[in-house]
Design an enzyme around this catalytic site. Structure first.
Site, PDB file in Angstrom:
ATOM      1  N   CYS A 136       5.332  -2.930   3.216  1.00 42.86           N
ATOM      2  CA  CYS A 136       5.279  -3.690   1.971  1.00 42.86           C
ATOM      3  C   CYS A 136       6.560  -4.518   1.805  1.00 42.86           C
ATOM      4  O   CYS A 136       6.751  -5.490   2.523  1.00 42.86           O
ATOM      5  CB  CYS A 136       4.990  -2.763   0.796  1.00 42.86           C
ATOM      6  SG  CYS A 136       4.371  -3.610  -0.683  1.00 42.86           S
ATOM      7  N   GLU A 158       1.313   5.529   4.149  1.00 41.62           N
ATOM      8  CA  GLU A 158       1.744   6.838   3.668  1.00 41.62           C
ATOM      9  C   GLU A 158       0.871   7.380   2.542  1.00 41.62           C
ATOM     10  O   GLU A 158       0.987   8.544   2.158  1.00 41.62           O
ATOM     11  CB  GLU A 158       3.211   6.778   3.208  1.00 41.62           C
ATOM     12  CG  GLU A 158       3.461   5.982   1.937  1.00 41.62           C
ATOM     13  CD  GLU A 158       3.649   4.483   2.132  1.00 41.62           C
ATOM     14  OE1 GLU A 158       4.216   3.857   1.226  1.00 41.62           O
ATOM     15  OE2 GLU A 158       3.229   3.937   3.169  1.00 41.62           O
ATOM     16  N   HIS A 192       0.079   0.398   2.573  1.00 42.67           N
ATOM     17  CA  HIS A 192       0.835   1.653   2.534  1.00 42.67           C
ATOM     18  C   HIS A 192       0.137   2.735   3.357  1.00 42.67           C
ATOM     19  O   HIS A 192      -0.763   3.407   2.868  1.00 42.67           O
ATOM     20  CB  HIS A 192       1.012   2.117   1.084  1.00 42.67           C
ATOM     21  CG  HIS A 192       1.936   1.241   0.317  1.00 42.67           C
ATOM     22  ND1 HIS A 192       3.300   1.431   0.311  1.00 42.67           N
ATOM     23  CD2 HIS A 192       1.705   0.132  -0.430  1.00 42.67           C
ATOM     24  CE1 HIS A 192       3.872   0.493  -0.423  1.00 42.67           C
ATOM     25  NE2 HIS A 192       2.924  -0.313  -0.879  1.00 42.67           N
TER      26      HIS A 192
END
Length: 188
Positions: A75, A164, A162
């Protein structure tokens, strides 16, 4: 073996990057983006630039990109990489928060093993609008033209989404692929 450093750029998901790496038994440490460049140069085998709210708060992240280490920008981390190499970042026309379908155009490096299209989790207003000259586009979507990029000659990668976050399809694979690049098992 040295750990990976996860650079905290004040994003809401930075701690999840560390957690994802540890869940994969990858040694990692979350560091502030004010950590001295010399410490980063000597202390890690690869750098993950986490997300954050504003590029003006990215601390020394721009300098970390030039250390000769493998780098993965997530990001805001992608934006730092793009700017450092001459790309342009600005507010996107659509922005993105929530599930986004990305199309992968190059499956090498960090996107090895992924299907042609997949659902990811996005949380951004800005995006890379002009790709730096030494980079290739790896993925795109209907809301963002440069969802993932890679340097043509260096182990430097950026993704807009993202990995994660649990809503991203097999997000762990990005981290596994990056770790393989850092350890020389995958040339990227």
């Amino acid at each position: 073996m040295l750990p990976l450093y996860v650079v905290n750029n004040y994003g809401q998901f930075n701690h999840l990057i560390l957690r994802a790496l540890r869940d994969l038994d990858i040694d990692a440490k979350l560091i502030p983006n004010t950590t001295p460049v010399s410490e980063v140069r000597e202390g890690c085998q690869g750098i993950i630039l986490g997300g954050g709210p504003d590029i003006s708060r990215a601390g020394l992240s721009h300098e970390y990109v030039r250390l000769g280490k493998p780098v993965l920008g997530i990001c805001l981390g992608l934006h730092v990489i793009a700017q450092e190499f001459g790309g342009t970042v600005q507010s996107g026309q659509k922005g993105g928060y929530g599930a986004v379908e990305v199309t992968i155009t190059d499956h090498d490096g960090i996107l090895q093993g992924y299907p042609q299209t997949m659902q990811v989790w996005a949380s951004h207003a800005d995006e890379v609008v002009t790709l730096p000259g030494d980079f290739d586009r790896l993925a795109t979507s209907s809301i963002c033209g440069n969802e993932a990029i890679a340097h043509k000659h260096l182990p430097i990668f950026g993704i807009q989404w993202h990995p994660e976050v649990s809503h991203t399809f097999e997000g762990h694979r990005v981290f596994e692929n990056f770790f393989s690049i850092c350890t020389g098992q995958n040339k990227g």
